[in-house]
Design a protein around this motif. Structure first.
Motif, mmCIF file in Angstrom:
data_model
loop_
_atom_site.group_PDB
_atom_site.id
_atom_site.type_symbol
_atom_site.label_atom_id
_atom_site.label_comp_id
_atom_site.label_asym_id
_atom_site.label_seq_id
_atom_site.Cartn_x
_atom_site.Cartn_y
_atom_site.Cartn_z
ATOM 1 N N VAL A 38 -7.060 -39.355 -13.519
ATOM 2 C CA VAL A 38 -7.015 -38.289 -12.509
ATOM 3 C C VAL A 38 -5.965 -38.658 -11.455
ATOM 4 N N PRO A 39 -4.899 -37.884 -11.325
ATOM 5 C CA PRO A 39 -3.886 -38.194 -10.312
ATOM 6 C C PRO A 39 -4.504 -38.268 -8.916
ATOM 7 N N TRP A 40 -4.085 -39.274 -8.149
ATOM 8 C CA TRP A 40 -4.654 -39.431 -6.810
ATOM 9 C C TRP A 40 -4.324 -38.226 -5.929
ATOM 10 N N THR A 41 -3.303 -37.471 -6.306
ATOM 11 C CA THR A 41 -2.955 -36.274 -5.546
ATOM 12 C C THR A 41 -4.053 -35.206 -5.615
ATOM 13 N N CYS A 42 -4.930 -35.281 -6.624
ATOM 14 C CA CYS A 42 -6.088 -34.387 -6.647
ATOM 15 C C CYS A 42 -7.025 -34.695 -5.487
ATOM 16 N N SER A 43 -7.167 -35.973 -5.172
ATOM 17 C CA SER A 43 -7.959 -36.361 -4.008
ATOM 18 C C SER A 43 -7.275 -35.934 -2.714
ATOM 19 N N GLN A 44 -5.946 -36.022 -2.686
ATOM 20 C CA GLN A 44 -5.219 -35.546 -1.516
ATOM 21 C C GLN A 44 -5.488 -34.062 -1.286
ATOM 22 N N ARG A 45 -5.537 -33.302 -2.384
ATOM 23 C CA ARG A 45 -5.831 -31.868 -2.269
ATOM 24 C C ARG A 45 -7.230 -31.651 -1.691
ATOM 25 N N LEU A 46 -8.198 -32.431 -2.139
ATOM 26 C CA LEU A 46 -9.543 -32.335 -1.571
ATOM 27 C C LEU A 46 -9.518 -32.637 -0.079
ATOM 28 N N ALA A 47 -8.842 -33.714 0.282
ATOM 29 C CA ALA A 47 -8.791 -34.109 1.685
ATOM 30 C C ALA A 47 -8.127 -33.029 2.542
ATOM 31 N N ASP A 48 -7.115 -32.379 1.995
ATOM 32 C CA ASP A 48 -6.417 -31.328 2.746
ATOM 33 C C ASP A 48 -7.253 -30.056 2.849
ATOM 34 N N GLY A 49 -8.065 -29.771 1.821
ATOM 35 C CA GLY A 49 -8.768 -28.501 1.773
ATOM 36 C C GLY A 49 -10.146 -28.494 2.397
ATOM 37 N N LEU A 50 -10.761 -29.665 2.521
ATOM 38 C CA LEU A 50 -12.108 -29.751 3.082
ATOM 39 C C LEU A 50 -12.043 -29.864 4.604
ATOM 40 N N PRO A 51 -12.935 -29.205 5.334
ATOM 41 C CA PRO A 51 -12.824 -29.155 6.795
ATOM 42 C C PRO A 51 -13.073 -30.476 7.512
ATOM 43 N N ASP A 52 -13.955 -31.336 6.977
ATOM 44 C CA ASP A 52 -14.385 -32.545 7.702
ATOM 45 C C ASP A 52 -14.296 -33.729 6.745
ATOM 46 N N THR A 53 -13.119 -34.362 6.689
ATOM 47 C CA THR A 53 -12.839 -35.331 5.631
ATOM 48 C C THR A 53 -12.351 -36.655 6.176
ATOM 49 N N PHE A 74 -10.402 -39.763 4.335
ATOM 50 C CA PHE A 74 -9.685 -40.030 3.088
ATOM 51 C C PHE A 74 -9.414 -41.521 2.993
ATOM 52 N N GLU A 75 -10.010 -42.144 1.991
ATOM 53 C CA GLU A 75 -9.841 -43.578 1.762
ATOM 54 C C GLU A 75 -9.055 -43.786 0.466
ATOM 55 N N ARG A 76 -7.865 -44.370 0.571
ATOM 56 C CA ARG A 76 -7.036 -44.656 -0.596
ATOM 57 C C ARG A 76 -6.900 -46.165 -0.776
ATOM 58 N N VAL A 77 -6.939 -46.598 -2.024
ATOM 59 C CA VAL A 77 -6.614 -47.983 -2.351
ATOM 60 C C VAL A 77 -5.469 -47.951 -3.360
ATOM 61 N N PRO A 78 -4.574 -48.931 -3.320
ATOM 62 C CA PRO A 78 -3.414 -48.894 -4.216
ATOM 63 C C PRO A 78 -3.739 -49.249 -5.656
ATOM 64 N N HIS A 79 -4.840 -49.978 -5.863
ATOM 65 C CA HIS A 79 -5.119 -50.530 -7.183
ATOM 66 C C HIS A 79 -6.623 -50.504 -7.436
#
Length: 265
Positions: free
Chosen positions: A213-228, A230-235
């Protein structure tokens, strides 16, 4: 047949419900359970319908909404008014659906390597996995599974553990029809246009080297949800809750402390 679930921890504490990905097994969350219990939470983990200890025929066409209804039934059966739902991949979709269908049952969401709409890369991965299942059967399908779950270096360093997981998955394979129905359900899921109506706090967690699953799908969730948050890890891969559980657990507990605000639910 009702879905099989386990309840851990003290009655009256804030409840965290753990919803697994495509494999559907409660055991996926073993790396998180001790940390959640040590923090004082009541924890529910369940085997999703058609998997593990919850065998049975799935309705057709099977949907994520059916899976969300199963969570409602687990909450009812366990005497739980509402929960903080932590979902991995497909389990995250279940959480999103539940928050839309029964918002009063969800206090917060944690979405791990999840998505709000289909994407062509994941579709290609599932096409390849289904072709492997059709041509060579369940053994080949489960042997390929770690490629999509874990980073290559982690698989090599944990070869015996990975092989044991593969052997267990083969021994408990739910059957081709059930697997195809579950994959079809997640591939049909699309709530992208409805993200703005989800009003609970959400932690979106992503590994940027996820193969499935591309991490950009999570970015889309973070952008679209009102109260988010966003925790990213590189690996860490698609199952970074397993491969880097200390980092994920720390993020999870910090979010739950903020989202729970001491409420007993």
């Amino acid at each position: 047949m009702p879905v099989t679930f386990d309840v851990h921890g003290p009655d009256g504490a804030a409840t965290v419900l753990l919803s697994s990905g495509l494999g559907g097994a409660a055991a996926f969350w073993q790396p998180q359970l001790p940390a959640l219990l040590a923090a004082g939470y009541r924890v529910i983990a369940y085997d999703q319908r058609g998997t593990g200890r919850s065998p049975g025929t799935l309705p057709a066409p099977y949907t994520i909404a059916h899976m969300a209804q199963d969570v409602v039934e687990v909450l009812d059966a366990s005497g739980t008014a509402a929960c903080h739902l932590v979902g991995h991949a497909l389990g995250g979709l279940v959480g999103l659906q539940l928050a839309l269908d029964a918002p009063g049952r969800v206090s917060s969401l944690v979405l791990v390597n999840a998505w709000s709409a289909p994407n062509p890369h994941s579709a290609r991965c599932f096409d390849a996995r289904l072709a492997l299942l059709a041509a060579h059967g369940p053994r080949a399908y489960v042997e390929a599974q770690p490629i999509f779950l874990y980073p290559a270096a982690w698989c090599a360093a944990n070869a015996a553990r990975v092989q044991a997981e593969v052997d267990h998955a083969f021994a408990h394979f739910p059957g081709e029809a059930t697997m195809r129905a579950r994959i079809a359900a997640l591939r049909a899921f699309d709530v992208d246009a409805r993200l703005g109506s989800i009003g609970v706090p959400v932690m979106v967690a992503a590994a940027m080297d996820d193969t499935l699953v591309p991490w950009t799908c999570s970015q889309r969730l973070a952008d679209g949800l009102p109260d988010t948050t966003f925790e990213r890890v590189p690996h860490g891969g698609h199952a970074h809750t397993v491969t880097d559980s200390p980092t994920f657990n720390a993020q999870l507990l910090a979010f739950l402390a903020r989202a729970g605000a001491g409420r007993l639910v």
